[in-house]
Design a protein around this motif. Structure first.
Motif, short mmCIF file in Angstrom:
data_model
loop_
_atom_site.label_atom_id
_atom_site.label_comp_id
_atom_site.label_asym_id
_atom_site.label_seq_id
_atom_site.Cartn_x
_atom_site.Cartn_y
_atom_site.Cartn_z
N ARG A 112 0.65 -1.21 0.13
CA ARG A 112 0.24 0.06 -0.10
C ARG A 112 0.78 1.29 0.11
N HIS A 216 -4.60 -4.47 -2.14
CA HIS A 216 -3.08 -4.70 -2.11
C HIS A 216 -2.75 -5.76 -1.37
N SER A 229 -9.60 -0.75 1.46
CA SER A 229 -8.92 -0.62 0.35
C SER A 229 -9.55 -1.77 -0.72
#
Length: 304
Positions: A112, A216, A229
């Motif tokens: 990330r 990620h 995410s």
């Protein structure tokens, strides 16, 4: 106890699977999956990584990881004891599982940050710079990433996990990451709830604005879901692979260094030292005059 990094055995399989996918794509009406010049660039950088990585491994595993392990886990009365008071960990099966999960957690944040910090992105962009998504792209790795990656993992041997165990877990993570880079594996039902899968990684490599900076994770997707995410593949949306500012070259050196050159040029746009700092360590796309946008800015604009 000594272990061998699984990647030592994985490399021949990587090449065999790339050849298999290449042959399959050409014989099953998917001739655009591979571009020979692009594949050549990817393989060159993959071979370079394979040469450089063992040298860095010597530094990271033998020097850095062992140094950290020794400092935080001194031998007391013949027993390795962590400075926090517990006995350093051995090689029981559940310790291996714990180490692999910690490795995956670390990989998530390492990966990330490669997308969040432009100086790190300059090394990582190499992996994303191809317009093709295939197993050849899986070995298209930036050489400079290897230099700082071990620094993210030092806390694991500091806790008391054996350095060689950490190295093996890193290798297992890399093996999983390699096989994700194919479009021939569809969604896999229940497995999708736990693991980072091929369709999730397609999202990660897309330059569609809504997909950028998503997924990620290493082999688990839980950390993407916890930290906001994660994004599922929408099969009704056509994916465009690559990056918004591609190197537009098959020259490996250009691919490896073009973002560093862009950073240098951007720092000269302003005399303000804060602006210079942000061009180097801010998010990719940051600009002092809003001439370019970060991923967050683009995604916010998309929602309006």
């Amino acid at each position: 106890m000594n272990f061998t990094n699984p990647l030592v055995y994985g490399v021949p399989f990587f090449l065999a699977l790339i050849l298999l996918e290449y042959t399959y794509s050409k014989s099953h009406n998917n001739k655009k999956l591979y571009h020979l010049k692009d594949l050549g660039s990817s393989l060159f950088m993959g071979v370079g990584s394979a040469i450089i990585a063992p040298l860095i491994k010597t530094i990271s595993a033998i020097v850095i990881f062992n140094f950290i392990f020794e400092i935080f886990n001194p031998e007391i009365n013949g027993v390795r004891t962590n400075i926090m008071g517990w006995e350093s960990f051995g090689y029981a099966w559940y310790i291996w599982i714990a180490c692999q999960i910690l490795d995956d957690f670390t990989y998530y944040w390492f990966h990330r940050q490669n997308h969040m910090v432009r100086f790190l992105w300059a090394a990582h962009i190499v992996h994303h710079s191809s317009d093709n998504y295939n197993l050849g792209t899986a070995v298209r790795n930036g050489w400079f990433t290897i230099l700082y990656k071990p620094l993210f993992y030092m806390w694991i041997p500091a806790l008391g996990f054996r350095p060689e165990m950490v190295v093996v877990c890193l290798g297992i993570e890399a093996l999983w990451q390699f096989q994700l880079h194919t479009k021939y594996i569809p969604k896999m039902g229940f497995i999708e709830k736990i693991f980072n899968t091929h369709t999730m990684h397609q999202v990660h490599h897309a330059k569609n604005v809504e997909y950028m900076d998503k997924n990620h994770g290493g082999f688990l997707n839980i950390f993407d879901k916890i930290f906001g995410s994660w994004k599922e593949l929408d099969e009704t949306v056509a994916i465009e692979y690559g990056v918004t500012h591609a190197p537009d070259s098959y020259n490996p050196w250009v691919i490896l260094t073009h973002e560093y050159k862009d950073i240098w040029n951007d720092t000269k746009k302003s005399k303000n030292w804060y602006h210079k700092f942000m061009y180097i360590f801010g998010p990719p796309g940051w600009s002092h005059d809003n001439s370019t946008q970060t991923v967050k800015q683009m995604q916010l604009a998309l929602k309006k």
